[in-house]
Design an enzyme around this catalytic site. Structure first.
Site, PDB file in Angstrom:
ATOM      1  N   LYS A  82       0.797  -1.232   0.000  1.00 37.13           N
ATOM      2  CA  LYS A  82       0.000   0.000   0.000  1.00 37.13           C
ATOM      3  C   LYS A  82       0.828   1.280   0.000  1.00 37.13           C
ATOM      4  O   LYS A  82       0.360   2.302  -0.494  1.00 37.13           O
ATOM      5  CB  LYS A  82      -0.941   0.032   1.199  1.00 37.13           C
ATOM      6  N   ASP A 118     -10.710   3.395   1.542  1.00 35.64           N
ATOM      7  CA  ASP A 118     -11.123   2.893   2.852  1.00 35.64           C
ATOM      8  C   ASP A 118     -12.103   3.831   3.552  1.00 35.64           C
ATOM      9  O   ASP A 118     -13.146   3.398   4.053  1.00 35.64           O
ATOM     10  CB  ASP A 118      -9.915   2.663   3.760  1.00 35.64           C
TER      11      ASP A 118
END
Length: 160
Positions: A82, A118
């Site tokens: 990420k 997210d």
């Protein structure tokens, strides 16, 4: 076996037009993402397929070059990839820049844009349960990536 699992076991028709999407990270063999995404593609009538690729940080640059060359439509990332992906994409969304992590990359004809979905996903999930954070005081516990994502998604709302 439940209804969701049974429908996910149905084979997706693969054609010459089917676009590839997937998950990069390590380990990924345990992920439920292929089941969820492929079921959604089927339900929505989208000609995509989603696969997992076990790619650690040391091979991420090679994998991204290959995915770009193959014109893969997009991919998600999990740890440990990420953070490393941020230096490999052409552009970052404001949320990805603010959070310092990227979990989704969209490929528009070779131009890779990194996103962090997210926080937006969390806010949408709250709205699905008829809870809107607009005008409300919120408390976020934690200081990691998930907390940063929640803060970035709540940022357009009034905060004290």
């Amino acid at each position: 076996m439940n209804e969701y699992t049974q429908s996910s076991l149905q084979a997706l028709p693969i054609t010459g037009h089917t676009r590839l999407t997937g998950l990069l990270g390590s380990p990924v063999a345990h992920s439920l993402s292929p089941m969820m995404h492929n079921d959604s593609f089927r339900e929505l009538g989208l000609d995509y397929v989603y696969l997992c690729f076990d790619v650690g940080e040391e091979k991420l640059a090679d994998a991204v070059r290959g995915l770009r060359a193959l014109n893969v439509r997009g991919f998600n990332l999990t740890m440990p990839d990420k953070n490393k992906i941020m230096e490999l994409v052409d552009e970052l969304s404001p949320a990805a820049r603010l959070i310092g992590a990227c979990n989704t990359v969209v490929n528009d004809d070779g131009h890779l844009t990194g996103h962090n979905t997210d926080g937006v996903g969390f806010i949408r999930a709250l709205k699905d349960y008829d809870f809107d954070v607009a005008g409300k005081k919120i408390t976020i516990l934690g200081a990691g990536g998930a907390a940063s994502a929640m803060i970035s998604a709540a940022e357009p709302f009034d905060r004290d």
